[in-house]
Motif scaffolding. Structure first.
Motif, PDB file in Angstrom:
ATOM      1  N   ALA A   1       6.811  28.266  18.960  1.00 19.02           N
ATOM      2  CA  ALA A   1       6.869  29.401  19.878  1.00 19.02           C
ATOM      3  C   ALA A   1       5.478  29.680  20.435  1.00 19.02           C
ATOM      4  CB  ALA A   1       7.415  30.643  19.168  1.00 19.02           C
TER       5      ALA A   1
ATOM      6  N   LYS B   1      12.166  34.672  23.693  1.00 19.23           N
ATOM      7  CA  LYS B   1      12.217  33.854  22.476  1.00 19.23           C
ATOM      8  C   LYS B   1      13.111  34.515  21.426  1.00 19.23           C
ATOM      9  CE  LYS B   1      10.362  30.585  21.982  1.00 19.23           C
ATOM     10  NZ  LYS B   1      10.771  29.158  22.166  1.00 19.23           N
TER      11      LYS B   1
ATOM     12  N   GLU C   1      16.568  33.633  22.334  1.00 21.81           N
ATOM     13  CA  GLU C   1      16.826  32.223  22.012  1.00 21.81           C
ATOM     14  C   GLU C   1      17.098  32.067  20.515  1.00 21.81           C
ATOM     15  OE1 GLU C   1      14.502  27.889  22.195  1.00 21.81           O
ATOM     16  OE2 GLU C   1      13.660  29.650  23.205  1.00 21.81           O
TER      17      GLU C   1
END
Length: 445
Positions: A67, A82, A85
């Motif tokens: 990340a 993120k 996700e």
């Protein structure tokens, strides 16, 4: 999975029943945006290490993710995209546990659990769990529990009501309900105080054991190194012992001592210690300081390196940094000498291995070897003997007829270079002794 630390504490796999599914994420900052740099150790290598940590406690790692970040988000550490996700991955793969390879604040951990709808732990929590499973001695268990409690106390915030169950124990895998926070804080503080009292008692016992060991006129040689560098395998090879040696991070947490004899007859005590690791929390180093006492009091340190690892130089820097925190620095005259054991050299290609051997010949203090195959063991034993031998003192000792026990002691614990008896029956010995043996001999009445 067996857990002997109390029925209220559960490891990650026991938390969900059976083998828990884990997702590991390594957040890192982009080096071109003026934030923290990961240039020393590649993010991919850091992620691989985090996955190894997770597998060390029998987690089933079904996903791993990098990340890249431009800044740290106060609420969730990573950005909204993120998080979304990750939430999709958790839902799709039925993830039981998400591991962040970084330190999360209590608020960040709580918010991530809400958004991901699963348990979240950070790097410190994961290392604590490993320490809890690997500690074998009473002192080690107490140190782990103290670190757990200190960490858990920092997690007592007023917003843990999203958890379905009340706290079952003080392990980090659980979370207290809001109505329990004040009582939990008091209980944890009382437990911390009680453990510190127990540690004082254990520390005194350990000091007595160390004092008894120091009566034996043998130098202490401590093995240190990055976790999974092969310390325990080398320890077993040198001592023919059966210490746990697995391809697993943090395989050893409590020091193991064995006496060995070098080819010259010199006897030393070898100590296998806990593996070091990058970003080890400061309070964890402090909690395990007693475990590392064998390192601090060593006469010689063997720094075991996985020379085949792509990040071997970064790992070396991490180990030297922790040693420095313990006071083992080149400018400290009382600090022990350090020899590098360049382990796993059998995994290098022929040209690289040859270059390494040539360099070791030019630069003393580094020994290429393979603890697994046994290559280089003779050279390592010789190097230990040379370093310790440089401190030896040669003394002329005259002993009367009635001091036969001292003569026998000198033959057992030193190298008698010359011996003669004069006309009056006095035995004159020229003996070479290491400083510990010489001090011990002088203390005899």
């Amino acid at each position: 999975m067996t857990d002997n630390r109390g029925e209220n504490h559960r490891s990650p796999s026991e938390q969900v029943g059976g083998l828990a599914k884990a997702l590991v994420i390594h957040p890192y900052f982009r080096t071109d945006r003026g934030h923290e740099s990961e240039a020393v150790r590649a993010p991919v290598a850091r992620l691989e290490e985090a996955v190894g940590l997770a597998r060390a406690i029998d987690l089933l790692v079904v996903g791993e993710m990098l990340a890249p970040l431009t800044k740290r988000r106060p609420s969730t550490f990573i950005g909204k995209g993120k998080v979304e996700e990750l939430a999709a991955c958790v839902l799709a793969d039925d993830i039981d546990l998400v591991i962040f390879d970084t330190d999360l604040s209590p608020v960040q951990q709580r918010n991530l659990e809400r958004k991901l709808k699963t348990k979240v732990i950070d790097r410190t929590g994961l290392i604590l769990e490993i320490f809890g499973e690997r500690a074998a001695t009473k002192e080690g268990e107490l140190q782990v529990e103290l670190a757990h409690l200190t960490y858990q106390r920092s997690r007592l915030v007023r917003s843990w009501t999203h958890l379905e169950r009340q706290r079952g124990g003080v392990g980090f895998m659980g979370g207290p309900g809001e109505t329990q926070i004040e009582s939990d804080r008091r209980i944890i503080s009382d437990q911390i105080a009680a453990i510190r009292r127990q540690l004082k008692t254990v520390s005194r016992t350990r000091t007595l054991h160390r004092s008894r060991r120091q009566k034996a006129p043998y130098p202490l040689v401590a093995l240190v190194g990055y976790t999974n560098a092969g310390k325990s395998t080398l320890f077993n090879r040198l001592t023919k012992a059966e210490v746990l040696a697995a391809d697993m991070l943090f395989a050893t947490l409590d020091p193991t001592l064995r006496a060995i004899a070098l080819d010259t007859g010199r006897k030393v005590i070898l100590s296998d210690t806990v593996g070091f690791i990058s970003d080890l929390p400061t309070h964890l180093v402090a909690a395990f300081r007693a475990t590392l006492e064998e390192v601090i009091s060593a006469d010689l340190i063997i720094h075991v390196r996985d020379i085949s690892h792509p990040d071997t130089e970064a790992q070396k820097a991490d180990v030297l940094s922790i040693l420095s925190d313990l006071g083992v620095t080149p400018d400290n005259e009382d600090a022990p000498t350090i020899i590098e054991a360049l382990n796993k050299s059998d995994l290098l290609d022929k040209d690289t291995r040859t270059a390494l051997l040539n360099k070791a010949k030019r630069e003393p203090g580094a020994v290429p070897l393979s603890a697994l195959t046994g290559d280089g063991m003779d050279l390592m034993m010789h190097e230990i003997d040379v370093v310790l031998g440089a401190r030896d003192v040669t003394q002329h000792i005259a002993l009367s007829v009635g001091e036969g026990a001292k003569i026998s002691w000198l033959h057992r614990n030193g190298r008698v270079l010359d011996s003669r008896v004069d006309d009056e029956g006095t035995t004159h010995l020229m003996v070479r002794l290491d400083p510990i043996a010489w001090a011990r001999f002088n203390s005899q009445e």
